[in-house]
Design a protein around this motif. Structure first.
Motif, short mmCIF file in Angstrom:
data_model
loop_
_atom_site.label_atom_id
_atom_site.label_comp_id
_atom_site.label_asym_id
_atom_site.label_seq_id
_atom_site.Cartn_x
_atom_site.Cartn_y
_atom_site.Cartn_z
N GLU A 97 0.74 -1.23 -0.08
CA GLU A 97 0.14 0.09 -0.13
C GLU A 97 0.95 1.28 -0.10
N GLY A 98 2.09 1.33 0.02
CA GLY A 98 3.02 2.20 -0.20
C GLY A 98 4.26 2.14 -1.24
N PRO A 99 5.09 3.20 -1.33
CA PRO A 99 4.73 4.40 -0.55
C PRO A 99 3.59 5.21 -1.25
N GLN A 100 2.87 6.16 -0.45
CA GLN A 100 1.88 6.75 -0.93
C GLN A 100 2.27 7.87 -1.78
N SER A 101 1.41 8.20 -2.99
CA SER A 101 1.97 9.04 -4.09
C SER A 101 0.54 10.08 -4.38
N LEU A 105 -9.65 -2.39 -12.94
CA LEU A 105 -8.98 -2.43 -14.14
C LEU A 105 -7.50 -2.96 -14.06
N ASP A 106 -6.96 -2.64 -13.16
CA ASP A 106 -5.68 -2.95 -13.03
C ASP A 106 -4.92 -4.04 -12.75
N GLY A 107 -3.94 -4.54 -13.22
CA GLY A 107 -3.23 -5.70 -12.75
C GLY A 107 -2.57 -5.45 -11.51
N TYR A 108 -1.93 -6.54 -10.74
CA TYR A 108 -1.57 -6.41 -9.62
C TYR A 108 0.12 -6.86 -9.43
N SER A 109 0.73 -5.88 -8.85
CA SER A 109 2.18 -6.09 -8.48
C SER A 109 2.30 -5.53 -7.18
N LYS A 110 3.19 -6.07 -6.12
CA LYS A 110 3.33 -5.79 -4.91
C LYS A 110 4.09 -4.47 -4.82
N ASP A 111 4.84 -4.16 -5.74
CA ASP A 111 5.54 -3.08 -6.16
C ASP A 111 5.00 -2.02 -7.04
N ARG A 130 -5.00 -14.59 -17.24
CA ARG A 130 -5.85 -14.72 -16.51
C ARG A 130 -5.79 -13.91 -14.90
N PHE A 131 -4.75 -13.88 -14.65
CA PHE A 131 -4.33 -13.31 -13.21
C PHE A 131 -2.89 -12.71 -13.36
N PRO A 132 -2.55 -11.86 -12.14
CA PRO A 132 -3.53 -11.50 -11.28
C PRO A 132 -3.86 -9.90 -11.50
N ASN A 133 -5.04 -9.78 -11.27
CA ASN A 133 -5.51 -8.27 -11.20
C ASN A 133 -5.98 -7.79 -9.75
N VAL A 134 -6.25 -6.55 -9.60
CA VAL A 134 -6.48 -6.00 -8.32
C VAL A 134 -7.90 -6.09 -7.89
N SER A 136 -9.72 1.38 3.10
CA SER A 136 -9.66 2.06 1.66
C SER A 136 -8.46 1.71 0.70
N ALA A 137 -7.22 1.48 1.59
CA ALA A 137 -5.91 1.31 1.04
C ALA A 137 -5.50 -0.18 0.59
N ALA A 138 -6.46 -1.14 1.03
CA ALA A 138 -6.06 -2.63 1.20
C ALA A 138 -6.18 -3.02 -0.29
N ARG A 139 -5.12 -3.61 -0.63
CA ARG A 139 -5.14 -4.31 -2.08
C ARG A 139 -5.23 -5.72 -2.09
N MET A 140 -5.65 -6.55 -3.04
CA MET A 140 -5.72 -7.94 -2.98
C MET A 140 -5.49 -8.45 -4.52
N PRO A 141 -4.62 -9.47 -4.79
CA PRO A 141 -4.41 -9.92 -6.10
C PRO A 141 -5.41 -10.89 -6.31
N SER A 142 -5.95 -11.04 -7.46
CA SER A 142 -6.75 -12.48 -7.98
C SER A 142 -5.62 -13.42 -8.27
N ASP A 143 -5.99 -14.91 -8.09
CA ASP A 143 -5.12 -15.88 -7.96
C ASP A 143 -5.78 -17.06 -8.71
N LYS A 144 -4.89 -18.00 -8.97
CA LYS A 144 -5.49 -19.04 -9.95
C LYS A 144 -6.26 -20.11 -8.89
N ASP A 145 -5.88 -19.95 -7.79
CA ASP A 145 -6.68 -20.76 -6.63
C ASP A 145 -8.13 -20.32 -6.57
N TRP A 146 -8.47 -19.36 -7.24
CA TRP A 146 -9.87 -19.01 -7.52
C TRP A 146 -10.64 -19.72 -8.38
N LEU A 147 -9.93 -20.71 -9.10
CA LEU A 147 -10.70 -21.45 -10.07
C LEU A 147 -10.41 -22.99 -9.77
N ARG A 148 -10.06 -23.22 -8.37
CA ARG A 148 -9.43 -24.84 -8.20
C ARG A 148 -10.86 -25.52 -8.17
#
Lengths: 324, 431
Positions: free
Chosen positions: A51-55, A218-224, A246-250, A265-277
């Motif tokens: 969730e950081g750094p803030q911008s 809309l966005d893809g996810y990366s921790k950085d 297919r993954f990961p998106n936010v 409000s700031a918490a982010r989570m990536p989608s994962d292939k485990d969501w299809l198991r």
């Protein structure tokens, strides 16, 4: 691609959109543009590093759905009869197609092998188990139906709207003990989704931004994602597209299964292939995520669409890789 | 029959494996491979489920390879390789060092391709064709002494299910390991909840209900090029002789849960059903059934299944006892039996069923689910017969019914007229 833009001029006020040829309607609220601080400070309780750094981020005006998209709305797309079969696949119920605003084809969802509501509820309940691809296709279908360019929010737009001018962990302050007044989350959800719009709205009138279902961006996810930004510049309408894998998106906002801190409000989570198991087929469905019963979405409509999102569509196909 | 203890058997098999003997020696089948033995998988039926099962088995345990495949359509072979091509270079399959080892000469086509897979040197077969073929494949796989993963259901009619019960008896004698694709039996929250129900968590069970209500599924429209047989096989879901109808093909999952809760099967069915659809491309199956099942000692179960869009949907089970109620998918009296986090961390049931089967093979334990899946299959068949005929149908009547729906000969040049929609009051399941 310009012809795929939403050309209607409409006063920037709240409006009710009726889906043509149906009684189904939903409300859109105007979200004025502005600059805000995206992400959370190091000091925020329960914060994750991603969730950081803030911008500083600049957002242009858009409308946003007052509530999450419901099964009532999504089913019109799922069961749409006005689509036509493509060449060579005559008759197969799956793969019927429909023209988008920009003239290319939209595919409607294949029929699922089970009840995708999982028994949580249907009338006025949020659509769940819908893939990022399916949510984006729904937006294109809805745009073609209504003539307005609807899409998923960018992650920056989502957080801007969720904060609604606040800088605290939640849009009502930092006190997680009040979350139950605003959100369905693990402490009060009774292990299921709830009809949309029952809890208190945030300061800008949006319901269920915290909890109920986590919402696709809309966005893809990366921790950085945030640490890659130039600290000295205001980010103007940032978006980090990941449309091929297919993954990961936010997803954002947390859900009925999550504890309070995941609903910040700031918490982010990536989608994962485990969501299809629990999808036993190969290839696995690109429309349904059998194990994402906590994920839904809400839609936005830009007043003036940012250039990189005009005519946007997911590039996922049944052959797409699981990771970029 | 005298059998050596498991421990002895394991030693014996290790010895024979070392001696390079792949087949049965002295009347003892080589099914209990030693722990280092490669699981050599033969896949019969390479469609969406078959390809999925191949991925599942490759993700389930170390030292597994897909060795031979069978289908009736060439494009299914191509699709299979397309689906699996990168699979062993990632995830669990890579971690386990598992392989795709299907040489050209072990890719079999045609109605007898399953026999060639059984003869190709595999020690583990996966039966993943549409259900109508299953009794024939089970019979042959048991005769050949293989470990078996069989998809559900295992038959579509009386003669078919009798073959399966016979295969079960033979498999039991031979000590074969068999797991069925009724995957809820390998799904943590079901397993834990039903264990508690068996321990009396809600007292004596009086009533159950189960649903598989969903929208319309799929059909394949007939084209001019298609022969009767090609059309019916490609459009298999909509023909009872291949599919069993949706109460058998799909709703068996929920029926199986109820049988599992009871550790028994019903003795009678009284049901109704029909179809609202008229398009002949939807074959002749029904689109809704509602069946009352009677178990011994006055326990009843209501089953409902529907494939009509725009109606209320539910895929679920509920159990009512003298001391409460339970959703066997994971709660008792409204309280979850397994924490969601534990469910999330558990391996998915479609992989777990192979892990359990391979575990049994390698440890020398025996697992054999053919009886329970056959019971649940026949339960569903009994319900279908009751709805089709409009009569009360007993277990024995269903088991002993003589109507054999499988064609005597499979030949693309023959005529196979589409059967009529069964009319209650007129339909007969004895010849």
């Amino acid at each position: 691609m310009v012809e795929s833009q939403d050309k209607s001029s409409q006063p920037f006020t709240k409006y009710t959109q009726t889906i043509p040829d149906t009684n189904v309607k939903f409300e859109m609220l105007p979200i004025a543009g502005g600059v805000y601080l995206q992400g959370s400070p190091d000091s925020e309780a329960g914060r994750n590093k991603d969730e950081g750094p803030q911008s500083k981020v600049e957002i242009k005006p858009f409308w946003m759905g007052k509530c999450e998209v419901t099964w009532d709305e999504y089913d019109l797309f799922r069961n749409s009869e006005e689509t036509h079969p493509p060449e060579g696949e005559k008759g197969r119920l799956i793969r019927f197609k429909f023209k988008s605003l920009s003239g290319d084809e939209i595919t409607r969802p294949t029929p699922p092998y089970t009840d995708m509501t999982f028994g949580y509820g249907k009338d006025n309940y949020p659509a769940i188990n819908v893939s990022h691809f399916a949510a984006m296709e729904y937006c294109r279908w809805l745009s073609a139906k209504t003539g307005h360019a609807y899409r998923l929010p960018t992650e920056a737009e989502w957080e801007y709207a969720a904060r609604a001018g606040t800088t605290t962990a939640y849009s009502f302050g930092d006190d997680a003990s009040k979350l139950g007044e605003y959100a369905w989350y693990d402490a009060n959800s009774d292990s299921k989704t709830h009809a949309v719009g029952q809890k208190k709205a945030n300061p800008w009138g949006l319901h269920d931004m915290h909890g109920n279902v986590a919402e696709w961006c809309l966005d893809g996810y990366s921790k950085d994602d945030y640490s890659k930004r130039d600290k000295n510049k205001v980010q103007v309408q940032p978006v980090n597209l990941q449309l091929k894998a297919r993954f990961p998106n936010v997803v954002r906002g947390g859900s009925w299964v999550d504890e309070a801190k995941t609903c910040r409000s700031a918490a982010r989570m990536p989608s994962d292939k485990d969501w299809l198991r629990q999808d036993p087929q190969s290839p696995q469905s690109i429309w349904y995520l059998t194990d994402a019963d906590f994920v839904g979405f809400r839609i936005v409509r830009a007043v003036e669409e940012q250039k990189d999102l005009i005519g946007i569509k997911s590039l996922v196909t049944r052959q797409s890789p699981y990771k970029p | 029959m005298t059998t050596p203890t498991n421990a002895h058997r394991r030693d014996f098999i290790k010895a024979t494996a070392a001696a390079g003997l792949a087949t049965a020696v002295g009347g003892l089948p080589a099914v209990h491979a030693g722990s280092n033995e490669t699981i050599r998988v033969g896949l019969i039926g390479c469609g969406g489920r078959g390809s999925g099962a191949a991925k599942d088995v490759l993700s389930s345990a170390p030292n597994v390879e897909i060795y031979a495949i069978a289908d009736i359509w060439k494009e299914r072979h191509d699709r299979f390789f397309n689906e699996l091509k990168d699979f062993t270079s990632q995830g669990k399959a890579k971690e386990y060092g598992n392989r795709l080892n299907v040489s050209e000469e072990r890719r079999f086509l045609g109605f007898d391709a399953y026999k060639k897979v059984l003869d190709s040197g595999v020690n583990y077969v996966m039966l993943c064709t549409p259900p109508g073929f299953r009794p024939m494949h089970l019979e042959a796989a048991v005769k050949a002494g293989k470990n078996i993963f069989t998809e559900k259901p295992v038959a579509v009619d009386g003669p078919g299910i009798r073959k399966v019960y016979a295969a079960y008896e033979e498999a039991k004698q031979k000590g074969l390991n068999i797991v069925a694709g009724t995957q809820r039996r390998h799904q943590l929250p079901y397993v834990e909840t039903i264990k508690k129900l068996h321990e009396g968590a809600i007292g004596d069970i009086h009533f159950m209900r189960c649903y598989w209500n969903q929208g319309v599924l799929w059909k394949v429209d007939r084209t001019e090029k298609m022969s009767d047989l090609e059309w019916q096989l490609r459009n298999w879901y909509n023909f009872m002789w291949i599919c069993g109808d949706h109460i058998v093909e799909q709703h068996i999952h929920n029926i199986d849960v109820c049988n599992w809760v009871m550790n028994d099967h019903p003795i009678k069915a009284r049901g109704s059903g029909f179809r609202t659809r008229t398009d002949p491309n939807f074959g002749h199956i029904y689109d809704h059934f509602s069946i009352e099942y009677e178990y011994p000692k006055n326990v009843f179960m209501h089953s409902m299944c529907r494939q009509i869009s725009g109606c209320w949907d539910s895929v679920s089970e509920q159990v009512f006892g003298s001391n409460g109620h339970s959703d066997p998918a994971g709660s008792i009296n409204g309280k979850p039996t397994v924490a969601r986090e534990a469910v999330r961390k558990a391996q998915g049931p479609y992989v777990q069923e192979h892990t359990d089967l391979i575990e049994a093979i390698r440890s020398g334990k025996t697992v054999n689910e053919l009886k329970t899946v056959a019971d649940s299959t026949l339960t569903a068949i009994m319900g279908r017969m009751s709805a089709y005929s409009g009569k009360e149908v007993t277990w024995d009547a269903a088991l002993n019914s003589t109507l054999d729906t499988f064609p005597k000969v499979l030949d693309f040049n023959e005529k196979y007229p589409a059967p009529p929609v069964p009319i209650p009051g007129k339909y007969k399941f004895n010849t």
